[in-house]
Design a protein around this motif. Structure first.
Motif, mmCIF file in Angstrom:
data_model
loop_
_atom_site.group_PDB
_atom_site.id
_atom_site.type_symbol
_atom_site.label_atom_id
_atom_site.label_comp_id
_atom_site.label_asym_id
_atom_site.label_seq_id
_atom_site.Cartn_x
_atom_site.Cartn_y
_atom_site.Cartn_z
ATOM 1 N N LYS A 113 0.841 -1.199 0.000
ATOM 2 C CA LYS A 113 0.000 0.000 0.000
ATOM 3 C C LYS A 113 0.874 1.246 0.000
ATOM 4 C CE LYS A 113 -3.949 -2.165 2.302
ATOM 5 N NZ LYS A 113 -4.825 -2.180 3.509
ATOM 6 N N ASN A 114 2.033 1.136 0.637
ATOM 7 C CA ASN A 114 2.977 2.243 0.660
ATOM 8 C C ASN A 114 3.714 2.313 -0.674
ATOM 9 O OD1 ASN A 114 4.320 4.387 1.954
ATOM 10 N ND2 ASN A 114 6.071 3.078 2.444
ATOM 11 N N LYS A 115 4.119 3.487 -1.091
ATOM 12 C CA LYS A 115 4.917 3.623 -2.305
ATOM 13 C C LYS A 115 6.255 2.898 -2.107
ATOM 14 C CE LYS A 115 2.721 5.932 -5.488
ATOM 15 N NZ LYS A 115 2.454 5.317 -6.809
ATOM 16 N N ASN A 146 12.465 9.660 1.078
ATOM 17 C CA ASN A 146 11.122 9.938 0.555
ATOM 18 C C ASN A 146 10.012 9.174 1.274
ATOM 19 O OD1 ASN A 146 11.449 11.618 -2.178
ATOM 20 N ND2 ASN A 146 13.181 10.192 -2.015
ATOM 21 N N GLY A 147 10.348 8.520 2.380
ATOM 22 C CA GLY A 147 9.335 7.805 3.159
ATOM 23 C C GLY A 147 8.751 6.611 2.436
ATOM 24 N N ALA A 148 9.514 6.050 1.516
ATOM 25 C CA ALA A 148 9.048 4.900 0.740
ATOM 26 C C ALA A 148 9.652 3.607 1.289
ATOM 27 C CB ALA A 148 9.420 5.076 -0.732
ATOM 28 N N ASN A 204 0.835 -2.606 -10.242
ATOM 29 C CA ASN A 204 -0.285 -3.191 -9.490
ATOM 30 C C ASN A 204 0.140 -3.929 -8.228
ATOM 31 O OD1 ASN A 204 -1.945 -2.178 -11.457
ATOM 32 N ND2 ASN A 204 -2.140 -4.098 -12.577
ATOM 33 N N LYS A 205 1.275 -4.652 -8.281
ATOM 34 C CA LYS A 205 1.707 -5.419 -7.109
ATOM 35 C C LYS A 205 2.584 -4.586 -6.166
ATOM 36 C CE LYS A 205 1.193 -9.151 -6.191
ATOM 37 N NZ LYS A 205 0.120 -9.758 -5.360
ATOM 38 N N LEU A 206 3.536 -3.876 -6.738
ATOM 39 C CA LEU A 206 4.539 -3.222 -5.907
ATOM 40 C C LEU A 206 4.238 -1.748 -5.626
ATOM 41 C CD1 LEU A 206 7.837 -4.785 -7.337
ATOM 42 C CD2 LEU A 206 6.412 -5.569 -5.445
ATOM 43 N N ASN A 207 3.259 -1.188 -6.315
ATOM 44 C CA ASN A 207 2.897 0.213 -6.082
ATOM 45 C C ASN A 207 4.126 1.112 -6.200
ATOM 46 O OD1 ASN A 207 1.336 2.458 -5.452
ATOM 47 N ND2 ASN A 207 1.433 2.116 -3.237
ATOM 48 N N PHE A 233 5.881 6.875 -12.232
ATOM 49 C CA PHE A 233 7.026 6.505 -11.402
ATOM 50 C C PHE A 233 8.312 6.983 -12.074
ATOM 51 C CE2 PHE A 233 6.351 2.701 -14.039
ATOM 52 C CZ PHE A 233 7.625 2.411 -14.509
ATOM 53 N N ASP A 234 9.322 7.244 -11.253
ATOM 54 C CA ASP A 234 10.625 7.704 -11.746
ATOM 55 C C ASP A 234 11.535 6.516 -12.037
ATOM 56 O OD1 ASP A 234 9.902 10.397 -11.442
ATOM 57 O OD2 ASP A 234 10.500 10.367 -9.326
#
Length: 310
Positions: A13-15, A44-46, A112-115, A147-148
């Protein structure tokens, strides 16, 4: 570090900031990519995620190559755990997975899986069916799916590009010091201690016989090596012979380790041996006495190396 043995078992759910690859050897070039990923994710809090595959894709797609790997999957996990990753996903690589298009891989797995929020990859990364995907494509897909993408440039030591393939070749040739410099740690061999014929004990050089379970594990060429191992929380040095024991008419290749100043029973123990240096080629001696004299010289040379370099 949390470990997932299948992509289907992990959804974020988290980036996530992700890197992808087989990472055989987890060498200093790999570590550059992974550390960049971890630092960037923290800022970046990911969540930092490493997606790797087993078996190695070449085992599946190029079966005739009979590739041997620097690390077993357990050794790879052990090395990756030291780096500070949040998540390790080990996904089974098979022909069905390989046939995914680059777009399907990005959409189904990364998005979809890894967000995914950011992808960090090596400069030469390819992905998808027939390795159709490349850095340029990933940048385009990143614009579509938000996404980067960052590519890490080639890492060189003394103008020689580090790669798992070059490290494998160095190990195969017995060039252990060169391989260890590029790995950033000593090449390791892990296995179980099994009963031998006790021939070493009879000539004053008792050995532990190491059995490696994984057929795909790369071994150095036959010969004698200086090694070290941590046994019951103590570092023990020794010398190892990989070969066929021609002096006593051996038939099968064995891995025998004579540990210095050590006399504990290791039968059925699982140990890891770190290989430090190639000593000499395996050879056939005219007599057991000649073999014994050579082993004495090997031990002297090993101790000199250990005292001077370690």
């Amino acid at each position: 570090m949390k470990i997932y043995t299948n992509l289907h078992n992990y959804t974020s759910k988290n980036k996530t900031f992700v890197t992808i690859g087989t990472f055989d050897g987890v060498h200093i070039g790999h570590k550059k990519v992974i550390k960049d990923l971890i630092n960037s994710a923290k800022k970046n809090g990911a969540t930092s995620v490493l997606l790797t595959f087993f078996p190695h894709p070449r085992m599946v797609l190029q079966k005739e190559t009979n590739i041997k790997l620097i690390n077993t999957i357990e050794e790879r996990i052990q090395l990756l755990e030291k780096l500070g990753l949040d998540i390790l996903v080990i996904h089974e690589f098979n022909e069905k997975f390989a046939k995914q298009s680059a777009l399907d891989f990005v959409k189904n797995v990364l998005v979809n899986k890894l967000n995914i929020g950011k992808l960090v990859i090596g400069y030469d990364h390819h992905f998808g069916n027939n390795r159709e995907g490349n850095f340029k494509q990933l940048v385009e897909y990143g614009k579509i799916y938000n996404f980067d993408v960052k590519a890490i440039p080639r890492q060189d030591i003394s103008n020689i590009a580090i790669s798992s393939t070059k490290i494998r070749k160095a190990i195969e040739r017995g060039q252990i010091i060169e391989a260890n410099q590029n790995l950033g740690y000593p090449f390791m061999i892990s296995g179980n201690i099994v009963k031998g014929k006790n021939l070493g004990e009879k000539i004053g050089f008792p050995t532990a016989n190491l059995h490696v379970n994984e057929m795909y594990k790369l071994l150095p060429k036959t010969g004698a090596y200086i090694v070290t191992s941590e046994i019951k929380n103590k570092q023990i040095f020794g010398m190892m012979n990989i070969g066929f024991r021609p002096t006593v008419r051996g038939k099968n290749q064995t891995i025998e380790i004579h540990f210095f100043d050590f006399n504990q029973n290791l039968y059925n123990e699982t140990i890891q041996v770190d290989v430090l240096k190639f000593l000499r080629e395996e050879q056939k001696f005219e007599s057991i006495e000649d073999l014994k004299n050579q082993l004495k010289k090997d031990k002297e040379n090993s101790i000199k190396f250990i005292q001077n370099h370690l």
